[in-house]
Design an enzyme around this catalytic site. Sequence first.
Site, PDB file in Angstrom:
ATOM      1  N   ASN A 113      11.374  -0.726 -18.911  1.00 43.49           N
ATOM      2  CA  ASN A 113      11.682   0.400 -18.034  1.00 43.49           C
ATOM      3  C   ASN A 113      11.091   1.721 -18.542  1.00 43.49           C
ATOM      4  OD1 ASN A 113      13.040  -1.567 -16.680  1.00 43.49           O
ATOM      5  ND2 ASN A 113      15.110  -0.780 -17.100  1.00 43.49           N
ATOM      6  N   THR A 158     -11.879  29.767  17.589  1.00 48.54           N
ATOM      7  CA  THR A 158     -10.436  29.531  17.656  1.00 48.54           C
ATOM      8  C   THR A 158     -10.231  28.733  18.935  1.00 48.54           C
ATOM      9  OG1 THR A 158      -9.937  31.522  18.934  1.00 48.54           O
ATOM     10  CG2 THR A 158      -9.927  31.768  16.546  1.00 48.54           C
ATOM     11  N   HIS A 159      -9.286  27.843  18.921  1.00 47.50           N
ATOM     12  CA  HIS A 159      -9.066  26.930  20.056  1.00 47.50           C
ATOM     13  C   HIS A 159     -10.341  26.156  20.403  1.00 47.50           C
ATOM     14  CE1 HIS A 159      -5.356  29.312  20.913  1.00 47.50           C
ATOM     15  NE2 HIS A 159      -6.131  30.303  20.482  1.00 47.50           N
ATOM     16  N   SER A 286     -26.162   2.262  14.874  1.00 43.74           N
ATOM     17  CA  SER A 286     -25.360   1.442  15.764  1.00 43.74           C
ATOM     18  C   SER A 286     -26.018   0.075  15.873  1.00 43.74           C
ATOM     19  CB  SER A 286     -25.285   2.100  17.143  1.00 43.74           C
ATOM     20  OG  SER A 286     -25.032   1.120  18.139  1.00 43.74           O
ATOM     21  N   LYS A 292     -28.799   5.806  17.733  1.00 37.61           N
ATOM     22  CA  LYS A 292     -27.616   6.380  17.108  1.00 37.61           C
ATOM     23  C   LYS A 292     -27.750   6.591  15.609  1.00 37.61           C
ATOM     24  CE  LYS A 292     -23.966   7.114  18.615  1.00 37.61           C
ATOM     25  NZ  LYS A 292     -22.922   6.251  19.143  1.00 37.61           N
ATOM     26  N   ASN A 294     -24.814   7.842  12.977  1.00 37.71           N
ATOM     27  CA  ASN A 294     -23.410   8.239  13.008  1.00 37.71           C
ATOM     28  C   ASN A 294     -22.918   8.800  11.673  1.00 37.71           C
ATOM     29  OD1 ASN A 294     -23.228   7.244  15.652  1.00 37.71           O
ATOM     30  ND2 ASN A 294     -22.868   5.169  14.893  1.00 37.71           N
ATOM     31  N   GLU A 299     -16.262  10.427   9.242  1.00 36.70           N
ATOM     32  CA  GLU A 299     -15.251   9.767  10.084  1.00 36.70           C
ATOM     33  C   GLU A 299     -14.250   8.976   9.239  1.00 36.70           C
ATOM     34  OE1 GLU A 299     -16.935   7.896  13.817  1.00 36.70           O
ATOM     35  OE2 GLU A 299     -18.747   8.526  12.794  1.00 36.70           O
ATOM     36  N   TYR A 326      17.025   2.226 -13.186  1.00 36.74           N
ATOM     37  CA  TYR A 326      15.881   1.420 -12.799  1.00 36.74           C
ATOM     38  C   TYR A 326      16.312   0.337 -11.816  1.00 36.74           C
ATOM     39  CZ  TYR A 326      11.850  -1.648 -12.739  1.00 36.74           C
ATOM     40  OH  TYR A 326      10.792  -2.399 -12.316  1.00 36.74           O
ATOM     41  N   GLN A 331       8.886  -1.066  -8.705  1.00 40.62           N
ATOM     42  CA  GLN A 331       7.598  -1.728  -8.901  1.00 40.62           C
ATOM     43  C   GLN A 331       6.650  -1.466  -7.722  1.00 40.62           C
ATOM     44  OE1 GLN A 331       7.451  -5.655 -10.860  1.00 40.62           O
ATOM     45  NE2 GLN A 331       6.661  -6.459  -8.943  1.00 40.62           N
TER      46      GLN A 331
HETATM   47  N1  ARG Z   1       6.722  -4.553 -13.373  1.00 39.48           N
HETATM   48  C1  ARG Z   1       7.838  -3.670 -13.493  1.00 39.48           C
HETATM   49  C2  ARG Z   1       7.580  -2.400 -12.690  1.00 39.48           C
HETATM   50  O1  ARG Z   1       6.508  -2.200 -12.269  1.00 39.48           O
HETATM   51  C3  ARG Z   1       8.049  -3.309 -14.918  1.00 39.48           C
HETATM   52  C4  ARG Z   1       9.460  -3.029 -15.274  1.00 39.48           C
HETATM   53  C5  ARG Z   1      10.302  -4.238 -15.116  1.00 39.48           C
HETATM   54  N2  ARG Z   1      11.592  -4.036 -15.651  1.00 39.48           N
HETATM   55  C6  ARG Z   1      12.542  -4.914 -15.383  1.00 39.48           C
HETATM   56  N3  ARG Z   1      13.651  -4.694 -15.916  1.00 39.48           N
HETATM   57  N4  ARG Z   1      12.367  -5.946 -14.607  1.00 39.48           N
HETATM   58  O2  ARG Z   1       8.457  -1.604 -12.460  1.00 39.48           O
END
Ligand code: ARG
Length: 467
Positions: A113, A158-159, A286, A292, A294, A299, A326, A331
Site C-alpha cells: 500500500n 468573436t462568435h 483520403s 484531399k 486532411n 483533429e 486502501y 488499482q
Molecule cells: N496492485 C495494487 C494497486 O495497484 C498494489 C497494492 C495492493 N495492495 C493490496 N493490499 N492488495 O493498488
Amino acid sequence: MKNNSPVSRSGRFAGGPGSDVAQFTESISFDWRLWRQDIVGSMAHAAMLHRIGVLSRAELKAIVNGLNSIGEEIAKGEFRWRPELEDVHMNIEAELTRRAPAGAKLHTGRSRNDQVALDVRLWLRDEIVSLMEELESLQRALVELSAKNAEVVIPGYTHLQRAQPVYLAHHLLAYVEMLERDGQRLADCFGRVNVCPLGSGAIAGSTLPLDRDFVAKELGFVDARGKPIITQNSMDAVSDRDFVVEFCGAGALIAVHLSRLAEDIILWVSSEFGFIKIADAYTTGSSLMPQKKNPDIAELTRGKAGRVFGNLVALLTLLKGLPMTYNRDLQEDKERLFDTADTVRSSVRLMAAMLGHTTVNAKVCAAAAGDPALLATDLADYLVRQGMPFRQAHHVVGAVVALAERLNKPLNGLTLAELQSVDKSFGPDALKVFDLKRALAQRNLTGAPGTKEVQRQLARWRKRLSK
Ligand code: ARG
C-alpha cells in the site's frame, strides 16, 4: 492456475485463485511500467533497513545486486512477467527472493500500500518534468511561427464572425500564455506529488524504527534546501490519490487548450480560410477523394481531449465515497493516469512538430485582414475623440455601416459627404481610420495587438523560452 506467490498468500491461504479471478485482479499488464520506480524505491528502502540494522551489509549487497540484474533484464525485455504474481511489486520481489534469500527481508516495515503510492509518486514526478519540457517546446514552436510571420495580420474573431484586425502572432501568443499557465499548474502539482509516503505501511506505519527521512532523501523527496518531505498521516498516505486527480485535471486543461488550437488550425487550413498550409508529412490523404489533404493531427488532438476528460471523471468517481483506507479499487487509478499522461504528452509533441512544418499564406491573410469592416470600431473611436459619447458613436457608425450596405460600397469607399450625411462630426481625416498599418500602430496598451506591443511580447517570450 496454481498460486506460486511466496509473498502475499502463503500461510493464510490454502490454494491459489482460479484463473478467472487472477485475470480479473491482476495489474501487471499495465503496472509493469512502474518497474524502474519499484526497483529504485526498494533499493532506498533496503539501504535504510541496513542503516537501522535489519539487513547486514552482505544482505544489502545481495538485494541491490539482485535488483540491478532484474532491472537490466526488464530493460532488455528479457524478464518474464508472471500474471499469477498479480502486480509489478510482487513480480520483482518474488524474483529477487528466488535469486537472493535476503530478498525475503526486503518487505520489512513496508506494505504494497505504501509501496504503490511511492511508485506512482516517483513515476509522476518524472512524467511532470517531461511534460513541462514538451509544453515549452510547443510554446517555442508557436513563438517561432509567430516570429517568422511577424508582419502578418488576420481578422480576429468573436462568435466566429470577423471582429477586429490582429497580428497572427498575437493570436498564436494567446496560446503561449495558456500553455504557460498549464506549465505553472504542473509545477504546482509537482510540489504535492513530491512527498514520500514510505514508512506508512499498510495503514498504521510500523513498530520498527524506520528512518523515513533517510529514505525520502535517498529518493529525492526534498525541498529547495534539501530537507526531506514526508507524508504526515499514514492513513492519508496510503489511501488518497488526489495528486493523481490533480495531474489529470491539469492534463485535462492542457487538452482543452490544445483542442482549441487544433480547431483554429483546422479552420485556417480549410479552403474557406486558406490562411495556412501544413506540410504533407503532417497531413493524411483520403482513400477515396484524390484531392484531399486532411489535418488529422489537429483533429485527433481535438478528439483525444474526450478521453482525457473521461479519465479525470473516472478518477474522481473512483475516489468518491471510498472508505478509509486502501481499497483495491485504487488499482484502477493507473490506467487512467497512464492514459492521460501518454495522450496529453503525444498531443503536445505532435502539435509542436506540425506547427514546425506549417507555413502561412500571407496574401490570403492580407486580403482577409483588409476588410475595412474590421475597423468600424476605430471609426467609433474617431468620433469619441471628437467628443461624442461612445454609445452615440456606436449608433452613428452603425448607421454608416447600413449606408455602405445600401450603396453596395465597402466601408472605406464612402465619400466624406456620405459620411457627413450620417453625422456632421466626421471631418476630412475620418477616412484615415481605414489605414490598417496606422490602426495597428495605435493599439499599444499592454496586451493589445499593436505593432510595438506584439514585438515586445514576442521578444519577451523568446527570452523566456530560450534554452
Ligand atoms: N496492485 C495494487 C494497486 O495497484 C498494489 C497494492 C495492493 N495492495 C493490496 N493490499 N492488495 O493498488
